[in-house]
Design an enzyme around this catalytic site. Sequence first.
Site, mmCIF file in Angstrom:
data_model
loop_
_atom_site.group_PDB
_atom_site.id
_atom_site.type_symbol
_atom_site.label_atom_id
_atom_site.label_comp_id
_atom_site.label_asym_id
_atom_site.label_seq_id
_atom_site.Cartn_x
_atom_site.Cartn_y
_atom_site.Cartn_z
ATOM 1 N N ASP A 155 35.451 95.088 82.184
ATOM 2 C CA ASP A 155 36.897 95.342 82.165
ATOM 3 C C ASP A 155 37.123 96.776 82.745
ATOM 4 O O ASP A 155 36.353 97.447 82.722
ATOM 5 C CB ASP A 155 37.474 94.674 81.067
ATOM 6 C CG ASP A 155 37.050 95.657 79.667
ATOM 7 O OD1 ASP A 155 36.481 96.829 79.850
ATOM 8 O OD2 ASP A 155 37.565 95.202 78.624
ATOM 9 N N ARG A 206 47.503 92.284 72.561
ATOM 10 C CA ARG A 206 47.188 93.570 72.737
ATOM 11 C C ARG A 206 48.130 94.029 74.046
ATOM 12 O O ARG A 206 47.964 93.790 75.175
ATOM 13 C CB ARG A 206 45.925 93.981 73.138
ATOM 14 C CG ARG A 206 45.609 95.407 73.555
ATOM 15 C CD ARG A 206 44.207 95.937 73.214
ATOM 16 N NE ARG A 206 43.123 95.435 74.423
ATOM 17 C CZ ARG A 206 42.110 95.800 74.731
ATOM 18 N NH1 ARG A 206 41.417 96.761 73.850
ATOM 19 N NH2 ARG A 206 41.317 95.113 75.671
#
Length: 550
Positions: free
Chosen positions: A453, A173
Amino acid sequence: MSAVMTTPGHEAADDVLLTASADGQAQLLTPGALEFLAGLHRRFEPLRQRRLAERLERQRGFDAGRLPDFRDDTRAIRDGDWKVAPLPDALRNRRVEITGPVDPKMVINALNSGANCFMADFEDSTSPTWANLVLGQRVLRKAVAGTLDWMAPDGARHYTLRPFEEQAVLLVRPRGWHLEEKHVLVDGQPMSASLFDLGVFAFHNAAALAAKDRGPYFYLPKLECMEEAALWNDVFDDVEQALGLPAGQMKATVLIETLPAAFEMDEILHALRGRIVGLNCGRWDYIFSYIKTLRAHPDRVLPERGQVTMDQSFLRAYSELLIQTCHRRGAHAMGGMAAQIPISGDAAANDAALAKVRADKLREVRAGHDGTWVAHPALIPLARTVFDERMPTSHQQHVTRDDVCVGQADLLRAPIGTVTRAGFDNNVEVCVRYLAAWLDGNGCVPIHWLMEDAATAEIARTQLWQWLHHERIAKAAGNPQAGPLHLDDGEPIDFALLERALIGLPGRLADRMKLPGASRINEAIGMLDRLCGAEVLEDFLTVPAYRRLD
């Protein structure tokens, strides 16, 4: 600003300037790699800037009272009878995927974990210091070559990769279109972080992965519309041509993690139809985007994060529409991340956490998802058991969900709930602790047995802003009698409440100096105070924070 970095005996690419240095950089950013990156920048930076300008214009419309909706000009795409390209064999069975940052221990453990796929994340779980980015690319290059190993600092354990056939399938990603890589200047301009992350990885690994019939494969984050997906498709086409790969060799899964993108799932699949293999319910960023997109709509206030579960109707509608759309088009519908992690030393609490994970995965497989995400290797057996029991085939695209009928109102319906004092204080703590760790180079932080996160921290940050500014926004929207929101105990949610929470936080943190980023907690408190006080909601926490990174 330093001189252009070169490898011994070589000339650097013209007009490419590296403004920092890290171990192993010369072997990674060779003259050929820099020339390749410069070409990507020159071809696609103008289009990227156009797409970002369109985002701003779209948000101005939402701030003026408009609501997201399905597009009239793309109705033919939604109504058309078409499919995406056939899925590669390596991505047919994706029932359990693990995600995490790109440090060597994490990459080895994830590839060895028994998951079907591993998403190596340069975005939400990596703090993009230059050292982290260079190390991450070096780690992935060694992982693809099969030479990655890592020795624990105390020498107690040596980590090595299992044989290739036993490893999870690697997906990468890159960072989103909105981010820049300030350490790489092309013609005096910072490069797109997206193009840097994808470009470096593809330059060094695409041919080797193609030879193994393993891609390269990518997850694409934070898209808002089909035009942004089409830009990615053009980039893939360009990279394949430049590196001599067959057309369509590079495959992508798109995270549907913005509210505008939920109204363009068919269109995004269509824009990438020659290479897309699925969509993913990026639930945490999606909640964050809901708040950010509808920030000027006082009737769209969310309750505290713990009450915003996938059982809420607006999230259930989003998930079911994604399944229906993907399966109609021959793509996988991937489930999202459960943030819980195993709890050591408290069996009852651990059992309760695992029960939440099990219920979440059971909901996903029953709804028709083709796979799911976990944040911790210990959760892989649980998730696999749930999917194995109810999905005996490699996927369930045969579950068409013809019963689903989702309209604009379903995707926008705000849930009913409350804000408790504990919920408010927890948002403050999560923001401060995560931001402090991020500034210190750590982008993935366990807090109260949840893996936080950037996406989960963004929920906490934007909720605080939304609650604190509600009275002003409601009055601007035409309700002169509006007052502040209140906690469930009746106390108003105002800046005095925020100030008390910020002042009291350091004293509430047990073993404060042992926490990740402990030395930057006061800096994080100051940043959160300023972000919450700003009249205009900052689009991304990581943009101003990035200016403070090396």
